[in-house]
Enzyme design. Structure first.
Site, short mmCIF file in Angstrom:
data_model
loop_
_atom_site.label_atom_id
_atom_site.label_comp_id
_atom_site.label_asym_id
_atom_site.label_seq_id
_atom_site.Cartn_x
_atom_site.Cartn_y
_atom_site.Cartn_z
N GLY A 23 0.81 -1.21 0.00
CA GLY A 23 0.00 0.00 0.00
C GLY A 23 0.84 1.26 0.00
CD GLU B 257 12.70 -0.39 -6.24
OE1 GLU B 257 11.94 0.60 -6.29
OE2 GLU B 257 12.33 -1.54 -6.46
NE ARG C 8 -5.27 -7.90 -6.95
CZ ARG C 8 -5.37 -6.68 -7.43
NH1 ARG C 8 -6.23 -6.41 -8.42
NH2 ARG C 8 -4.62 -5.70 -6.99
CE LYS D 165 -3.11 0.80 -10.25
NZ LYS D 165 -3.13 -0.63 -10.58
P1 ADP Z 1 3.49 -1.13 -2.37
O1 ADP Z 1 3.46 -2.61 -2.48
O2 ADP Z 1 3.80 -0.65 -0.99
O3 ADP Z 1 2.29 -0.46 -2.97
P2 ADP Z 1 5.12 -0.52 -4.72
O4 ADP Z 1 6.50 -1.00 -4.96
O5 ADP Z 1 4.03 -1.06 -5.56
O6 ADP Z 1 4.79 -0.65 -3.17
O7 ADP Z 1 5.14 1.06 -4.86
C1 ADP Z 1 4.05 1.86 -4.52
C2 ADP Z 1 4.19 3.18 -5.16
O8 ADP Z 1 5.36 3.87 -4.68
C3 ADP Z 1 4.36 3.15 -6.66
O9 ADP Z 1 3.12 3.08 -7.33
C4 ADP Z 1 5.05 4.47 -6.89
O10 ADP Z 1 4.08 5.52 -6.80
C5 ADP Z 1 5.97 4.60 -5.70
N1 ADP Z 1 7.31 4.02 -5.99
C6 ADP Z 1 7.69 2.73 -5.82
N2 ADP Z 1 8.98 2.55 -6.19
C7 ADP Z 1 9.43 3.75 -6.62
C8 ADP Z 1 10.69 4.24 -7.13
N3 ADP Z 1 11.77 3.43 -7.27
N4 ADP Z 1 10.78 5.55 -7.45
C9 ADP Z 1 9.72 6.38 -7.29
N5 ADP Z 1 8.52 6.01 -6.82
C10 ADP Z 1 8.37 4.71 -6.48
#
Ligand code: ADP
Length: 446
Positions: free
Chosen positions: A163, A199, A290, A236
């Site tokens: 999240g 990252e 899913r 979203k």
């Molecule tokens: P979670 O599982 O906590 O939702 P995600 O890896 O899907 O984590 O990342 C959630 C959100 O965080 C992404 O949709 C993006 O908005 C932001 N995000 C994730 N990784 C990066 C990154 N390397 N650089 C910038 N924003 C990031």
């Protein structure tokens, strides 16, 4: 093919699955909590079973009650929808152990993709581009050299996070160790696991995701992308296909990479591989194993019924399509209509007094509400999705403005007034937005 499918979900997605089953000649079983006895998905299905009290943990997440409901109704498959148990590997395993088909991928694939570090490692191995970063967990002793190798700014993320929580942006090395320790402490208290990884931080990316569809016979294809960059708190709000940022070559390039990767993995069912996209490059963030809320935009521009295909492949049938059958025609946009105050986003449950969904050419509404229906306060606030099609993006937006104006939900607050303003914004008309755009816009206006 299955005789009877039990739908372990509620609301519009339960309705979506009932509709696909009915077209396929499959009987349906709805389940519901006591709070949902009058819900439309219960009326629409052929049979229904009450599985517990209002709290989701006692009903929609109650695995023994779901299995019992399957057994008493003789359902031979379970469709999990999205949310609830749809990405719970243990649930998929238990369902399978009871000789019931789980309409989704294997428990093993759900488990791999549910672990952020493992998912990224797997994606990289399969040839999917990932965000440059640490190979797994970062220890304090190696953090500085790893960050220097990636280049600042870097993002520290919790391995067990979700999240969008527990992330820290670090802009220079002086802050790294203090932020690392802060992130570890937060991860420990929020997720019970202090493992963090690192990252490269992308400053203005778009969120672009690729839809895949695979069968048990080694066939895997992609259905192009959806652009879901308009987000609030990582949720979203509006999704579109195709993405205003991609051309046909880029679409087919990333789509082919993802479809090939899924074939190598032996993945089965529908799935979505999510990327951040910046300066012409894709960076894997996660895979959803899913069906997704925003699947209708893909259905609209490809003409493929994703739930129909999903049920077919789960029963062991071959895909009815090959890649060259997938053509992308026109443009589709989905708006998520939430029962929320459009200014503060606080939930607005209550009774709908009057309901008039939009209609006409190019308009699809997926919803489970009706006039007189009381939205219970216990669940997600999504009450419907408005999906509009146009031959071009301009035509789609023009029609969308008309459809939003026509849509009436009285008695509760909804996010429709927000969309009325949003879809007139010059940046939206131009397709010129990234994942931070909406929050900046909302900050500006309030
Ligand atoms: P979670 O599982 O906590 O939702 P995600 O890896 O899907 O984590 O990342 C959630 C959100 O965080 C992404 O949709 C993006 O908005 C932001 N995000 C994730 N990784 C990066 C990154 N390397 N650089 C910038 N924003 C990031």
């Amino acid at each position: 093919m299955f005789d009877k499918v039990l739908i372990a979900n509620r609301g519009e997605i339960a309705m979506r699955v009932v509709r696909a089953c009915r077209e396929m000649g499959i009987k349906t079983v709805a389940v519901h909590s006591t709070a949902d006895a009058n819900a439309m998905h219960v009326r629409m299905a052929d049979e229904s079973v009450c599985i517990g009290p209002p709290a989701a943990k006692d009903s929609y997440l109650n695995i023994p009650a779901l299995i019992a409901a399957c057994e008493i109704t003789h359902a031979n498959a379970i469709h999990p929808g999205y949310g609830f148990l749809s990405e719970n590997a243990r649930f998929a395993e238990i369902v399978t152990a009871h000789n019931i088909t789980f309409i989704g991928p294997t428990a093993e694939h759900i488990r791999i993709m549910g672990d952020k570090v493992e998912a990224k490692r797997t994606a990289k191995m399969l040839g999917i581009p990932v965000v440059p970063g640490s190979d797994g967990a970062v220890l304090e002793s190696e953090a500085l050299s790893i960050a220097a190798g990636i280049g600042y700014p870097v993002l520290i993320k919790a391995a067990s996070g979700g999240g969008g929580r527990g992330m820290k942006v670090v802009t220079h090395e002086g802050e790294l160790l203090s932020q690392l320790n802060l992130a570890k402490n937060e991860a420990k208290s929020a997720f019970g696991d202090d493992t963090v990884y690192m990252e490269k931080y992308l400053s203005t990316p778009r969120h672009i995701e690729v839809q895949v569809l695979c069968d048990m016979h080694g066939n895997a294809l992609h259905l192009g992308e959806r652009d879901c960059s308009l987000q609030r708190r990582h949720q979203k709000v509006l999704e579109e296909a195709t993405s205003p940022a991609l051309n046909q070559n880029q679409r087919s390039e990333i789509g082919t990479i993802v479809a090939d990767a899924m074939r190598k993995l032996g993945y089965v069912g529908v799935g979505t591989v999510e990327f951040l996209y910046e300066n012409g490059e894709f960076y894997f963030i996660e895979m959803n194993t899913r069906l997704q809320v925003e699947h209708p935009v893909t259905e609209r521009i490809t003409g493929v019924d994703l739930v129909y295909e999903q049920i077919r492949v789960a029963s062991g049938e071959k895909l009815s399509l090959v890649q060259k059958d997938i053509q992308f025609n026109g443009h589709a946009i989905e708006l998520r209509i939430n029962a929320e105050d459009p200014q503060t986003f606080t939930p607005s449950p209550g009774t709908i007094k009057f309901y008039h969904p939009a209609g006409g050419v190019g308009v699809r509404v997926d919803s489970a509400v009706y006039a007189g229906y009381s939205i219970p306060p216990y669940y997600d606030s999504l009450i419907g999705k408005l999906i509009v099609y146009g031959r071009t993006r301009e035509e789609c937006l023009q029609r969308l403005r008309r459809a939003v104006d026509e849509f009436v939900v009285d008695g509760i607050k909804t996010t429709l007034p927000l969309f009325q303003r949003l879809i007139k914004e010059p940046d939206i008309l131009a397709g010129n937005y990234d994942i931070h755009w909406l929050e900046k816009y909302l900050g500006m206006k309030h």
